[in-house]
Write an enzyme that holds these catalytic residues in place. Structure first.
Site, short mmCIF file in Angstrom:
data_model
loop_
_atom_site.label_atom_id
_atom_site.label_comp_id
_atom_site.label_asym_id
_atom_site.label_seq_id
_atom_site.Cartn_x
_atom_site.Cartn_y
_atom_site.Cartn_z
N HIS A 190 -15.18 -0.65 2.27
CA HIS A 190 -15.23 0.68 3.01
C HIS A 190 -16.26 1.41 2.61
O HIS A 190 -16.51 2.57 2.88
CB HIS A 190 -13.95 1.45 2.52
CG HIS A 190 -12.72 0.63 3.16
ND1 HIS A 190 -12.15 -0.37 2.30
CD2 HIS A 190 -12.16 0.72 4.42
CE1 HIS A 190 -10.95 -0.71 3.27
NE2 HIS A 190 -11.05 -0.04 4.42
N SER B 230 0.84 -1.17 -0.01
CA SER B 230 -0.11 0.05 0.12
C SER B 230 0.72 0.99 0.11
O SER B 230 0.46 2.37 -0.42
CB SER B 230 -0.67 -0.06 1.30
OG SER B 230 -1.73 -1.08 1.12
N CYS C 82 -8.07 1.68 1.48
CA CYS C 82 -8.88 0.87 0.57
C CYS C 82 -8.26 0.47 -0.62
O CYS C 82 -7.44 1.28 -1.33
CB CYS C 82 -10.25 1.92 0.41
SG CYS C 82 -11.38 1.06 -0.87
#
Lengths: 379, 647
Positions: free
Chosen positions: B370, B327, B383
């Site tokens: 989400h 991420s 997300c």
């Protein structure tokens, strides 16, 4: 011809013979040997051991041997010529069969108290035999093909035996001395011309044989010839000897670096500094003047020998003395040529100077014969 | 046969004639020899005398002293310390066995050292010294000196040897030196003669080898008289060499020491970069090792324990280790979309927990989804679906291009060993490497830093610094050579829209400082020093459909090698970024739990230039932090040592 033909009465007898020795030659030999002791002392780093002292002892022995041989009438020695020749050839065969291998060649027979090198002895007995042969042969027949063939065979047999050891240097000396004696005896020019032509042919053949199955001389001998022709190709390998030797010689200059000051031999750059290459040490430490003086002493020995031969009416004696002188000449001429880079390194010591027992004793024996011929000459 | 007088006379005349001829020839030859002698000894004397000098005089090299290495504040990182060894000379020793026996009673000697010495003594010339023991302690040396009369031929010798006083802290950055090996010589096309000196030390790894030409210096020479066997008779004169140049690294030894200690025995790495100049302030890879072991020649046992360790202590993970950035890559995807103008001011995406792309279902890490998310929320809560969607719109080429602009997939010029290039994949790359065309699914994977995407911690720190400043920061490791400041490269603007960058930084701020951010637990309380960052958790395995049905196994329950990598990148302070940090904990689990706290501690340490006050930490962590600080204080850097402890 019997001993009666010698003018026995005119020859000195008993110890009076001592006074009739060819003293100039004896003294010259002593001075050459003296130079040798000096150099052996120097290359050992200023020490009588390990070379100078034994060499001096051997010279003393040799000198006594020379006088001893000189006391015996020459006709006795002449009568031994044939037997001596055959015996030496037999010894060469014995070396071939039972000899000790040293430095890659069979050269010695170990007698216990000394090592006998028959090829050294051969130089003398060959000369004796040829001198006796031409003394016996009527002068008219000297150049007759048959009577030429006999001495040629007598030379070839020991030469081949020595070559097989293998000792190229000595076999060349034998050939040259034998040929020289035939020349002195008066064999016709044409033969020598023919031999010269065939030698040239042979040399070409030898070089042609290189690398083939029937190669006639060993690889290391080829390499020595190669590096002789161009030492710079292998300065640390086979060319090392010649290059280093020339450097030491050349660095001597006019007067040299001084006794015991030679750097090249002291620091071990010179191989065989006490045997074959001893002249370089002398030339480095005493320079051109030292070298030329030694050469002068050698020349004088030759001159006195030739003079002695010319004044000797006996054919055997003349030929014997000339033959011995020729041998001696070949000895130092080949050694010096080698050291100065004029000839390939063939392993011939400098007579009377290089360290070595067998060679010195044989030389002193030869000069004993020369002295005997001188003392008992026809007057 | 009776000879007539006439015949005798005839033959005598003939012999005389030929004798004169041959004698003349002999004298002529002697004359020739004399001429040759004159030529060699008089005409060419000068030339040969010169050659004789060359023979006699040998040039011996004097090894130059190697340049020392300092940190940015002048702390010595690599130095040359005298090392003592004991040598024996056979010809002086006489009965070597007896002397060695006596020596072994005076100082401790390993039996194998004695055996090796005896072996070497047999093989080498009698005048050459043979080393009995190296790196001998000073006490032992003095014992040998005192007992010298009983130890003929045994002498202590002193030489210079490399010592790393900071020990293992700089093992990966500095590397180490070692004696030149035949293998080293083979690699060098035209080796300098100095390399032939026995036991001459050259750099083997790291800065030591990359800056070898600078550090080595020039060898001096002495002229000695030698004999043909090479034995030195006396020294004639000498010319000292030029010592190698000293080097100053950009690294702060104190910070480096802290980072190394903080990483402890985890299989982890961390990089701290100065945002302004790109100076690498800390670059630590754990677990680490003691480079001093290699200088002396490492024992087989020690070496195999290093190579056998599954945490790979020898690997320089900061530049060599390549990980899917997970991420932490989302900023790149987002910036690619922002720069392409594909994100409207209030644009939101709905995250149901998965996205189906050309028949394949891509899951968000949060299976429940989400809901509606915008840019800031998507980054804050990490997300995945938001970025799948974004990436499909932007396309891989723009993402890959943006990755390179941020310094990923580019080999940065850092003088360390095995610097990896990483990978910012695009269509052409896949075509060339696999001979397959790029698929949308690949883009989806890359969008969250998975799939083909690979980056090193150093690259991630650079990325973080570039986001923080908007400039093309390049890492700089060498601060000065011989006191001459080395220029920092890069620093020009990335040419990105400042508004977009600001959006990005705000989102990263939210990750750490928003109550719902993934790294909220690792925030900094002190207002002037607050940091912005991004967590990353990168998978090293594929979660199969079967696994998913059975319920995804919790990371902690997996074997270590299959757990996720934990990553964190950040910069601080937010308003005027000073430091950019990247931390990767191999198989550490979640980025927020395993990597972010480490990055926060390191950042605080860098900002305060030492131990930060407890007030900088969130209130509930303080007790734990105090305990941890206490523990780290006990882990002072290893003291340097001289000599091997042989007791």
């Amino acid at each position: 011809m019997s001993y009666l033909e010698y003018a026995v009465k005119s020859a000195p007898t008993g110890f009076r013979k001592i006074f009739h020795l060819n003293w100039p030659v004896a003294l010259l030999l002593a001075s050459v040997s003296g130079a040798g002791f000096l150099m052996l002392y120097s290359v050992a780093g200023g020490s009588f051991s390990p070379w100078a002292e034994p060499q001096m002892k051997r010279f003393a022995m040799g000198f006594a041997l020379m006088i001893g041989v000189a006391m015996v009438p020459i006709w006795f020695w002449r009568s031994l010529a044939g037997v001596g020749y055959l015996l030496t050839v037999a010894l060469l065969v014995a070396v071939e069969l039972f000899g000790t291998v040293g430095m890659g060649a069979q050269r010695w027979i170990d007698l216990g108290f000394m090592r006998l090198q028959p090829s050294e002895l051969m130089k003398i007995t060959l000369v004796m035999f040829l001198a006796a042969y031409y003394d016996w042969l009527p002068a008219k027949r000297t150049s007759h093909p048959f009577w030429v063939l006999i001495p040629v065979i007598a030379i070839i047999i020991p030469t081949l035996l020595v070559l097989r050891q293998p000792d190229l240097g000595t076999s060349i000396l034998l050939l040259a001395a034998g040929g020289g004696l035939m020349f002195l005896a008066g064999v016709h020019w044409a033969y020598f011309a023919a031999v010269l032509a065939s030698v040239i042919g042979l040399v070409t053949t030898v070089f042609q044989s290189r690398g083939t199955e029937w190669q006639l001389i060993k690889d290391y001998q080829f390499r020595r010839i190669d590096t002789f022709l161009d030492p710079s190709t292998d300065p640390l390998g086979a060319g090392y000897h010649i290059t280093q030797s020339k450097i030491a010689l050349g660095s001597g200059g006019w007067t040299g670096r001084g006794f015991m000051q030679g750097t090249q031999s002291r620091l071990n750059f010179l191989p065989e500094k006490h045997t074959d290459f001893i002249f370089t040490t002398l030339a480095e430490e005493f320079g051109f003047l030292g070298g030329i003086s030694l050469l002068g002493l050698y020349a004088l020995i030759i001159v006195f020998c030739i003079w002695s031969a010319l004044t000797n009416k006996d054919r055997f004696s003349s030929l014997l003395i000339l033959g011995i002188a020729l041998n001696f000449f070949l000895f130092f001429a080949v050694n010096m040529s080698m050291v100065m880079g004029l000839a390939p390194v063939v392993g011939v010591p400098l007579p009377m100077v290089s360290y070595g027992g067998s060679a010195m004793l044989v030389l002193m024996l030869a000069f004993g014969l020369m002295q005997s011929a001188h003392v008992h000459r026809l007057r | 046969m009776k000879k007539t007088r006439a015949e005798t006379d005839f033959s005598h005349r003939r012999i005389s004639r030929r004798a004169a001829l041959l004698g003349g020839a002999q004298l002529l030859f002697i004359g020739g020899l004399a001429a040759r002698m004159r030529f060699l000894q008089v005409d060419q004397a000068d030339q040969f005398r010169l050659l004789a000098e060359e023979n006699r005089i040998n040039v011996r090299l004097i090894p130059p002293s190697r340049g020392e290495v300092f940190d940015r504040n002048g702390t010595r990182l690599a130095q040359n310390a005298p090392s003592y060894r004991i040598v024996i000379v056979r010809e002086d020793a006489g009965d070597t066995d007896e002397v060695l026996h006596r020596l072994s009673q005076i100082i401790p000697l390993a039996p194998e050292d004695i055996e090796r010495t005896k072996d070497e003594l047999k093989r080498s010339p009698s005048f050459l010294p043979v080393t009995i023991a190296e790196d001998v302690r000073w006490e032992d040396i003095s014992r040998v000196s005192v007992n010298a009369p009983a130890l003929p031929g045994v002498t202590p010798e002193v030489g210079l040897s490399r010592v790393y006083p900071q020990g293992s802290d700089f093992a990966h950055v500095l590397g180490y030196v070692g004696p030149v090996s035949d293998y080293d010589l083979e690699k060098i096309a035209d080796p300098e003669p100095v390399l032939r000196i026995p036991r001459f030390q050259i750099g083997k790894v790291g800065v030591e080898t990359k800056l070898e030409p600078v550090l080595r210096g020039k060898a001096g020479a002495k002229r000695v008289e030698v004999n043909a066997a090479g034995r030195v008779m006396r020294e004639l004169d000498r010319r000292e060499g030029t010592p190698g140049s000293d080097i100053q690294l950009t690294i702060d030894a104190k910070l480096q020491g802290y980072v190394q200690a903080r990483l402890d025995q985890e299989s982890a790495s961390a990089v701290v970069i100065d945002c302004e100049h790109g100076d690498v302030l800390a670059c630590a890879s754990a677990p680490t090792f003691d480079p001093n072991l290699f200088v002396r020649g490492i024992s087989v046992k020690d070496y195999s324990s290093l190579t056998g360790n599954k945490y790979r202590p020898l690997a320089s993970k900061t530049v060599q280790g390549l990980y899917p950035p997970g991420s932490t890559f989302k900023m790149v995807t987002a910036m690619a979309a922002l720069e392409a103008g594909l994100i409207g001011p209030d644009e939101t995406v709905y995250c149901p927990g998965h996205l189906t792309v050309s028949g394949r279902r891509f899951h968000c890490w949060k299976r429940a989804g989400h809901g509606w998310v915008d840019l800031q929320t998507s980054l804050k809560r990490s997300c995945d679906v938001y970025y799948y969607d974004l990436a499909i719109k932007v396309g891989i080429e723009k993402i890959s291009d943006m990755a390179r602009r941020f310094g990923l997939g580019i080999k940065h010029d850092v003088p360390m060993s095995a610097v990896a290039q990483g990978l910012a994949p695009n269509m052409e790359w896949k075509q060339q490497t696999y001979g397959q065309s790029w698929r949308v699914g690949d883009t989806v994977n890359v969008s969250i830093g998975q799939g083909f995407m690979l980056a090193s911690p150093m690259q991630l720190a650079v990325m973080s610094a570039r986001i923080a400043t908007g400039r093309a920061v390049e890492p700089r490791l060498i601060k000065s050579v011989d006191g001459v400041e080395q220029p920092s490269r890069g620093g020009e603007s990335l040419g990105m829209n400042e508004n977009n960058l600001r959006k990005m930084r705000r989102a990263m701020n939210a990750v750490v400082n928003d109550r719902r951010g993934t790294a909220y637990g690792s925030r900094i309380i002190e207002d002037a020093m607050r940091m912005a960052g991004k967590t990353g958790t990168s998978q090293v395995r594929n979660i199969t459909a079967a696994e998913r049905r059975a319920g995804v196994i919790r990371n902690e329950d997996l074997p270590w090698e299959r757990r996720d990598h934990a990553l964190f990148v950040n910069f601080a302070p937010i308003e005027a970024p000073k430091y950019a940090v990247a931390v990767v904990v191999e198989h550490g689990g979640g980025g927020s739990k395993a990597a972010a706290p480490i990055a926060r501690d390191i950042t605080l340490q860098a900002l305060y230039g030492g131990q930060p006050p407890l007030e900088a930490y969130p209130a509930k962590d303080r007790e734990r932090i105090e305990e941890q600080q206490e523990k780290l204080r006990g882990m002072e850097p290893q003291a340097s040592f001289v000599g091997r402890d042989q007791a």
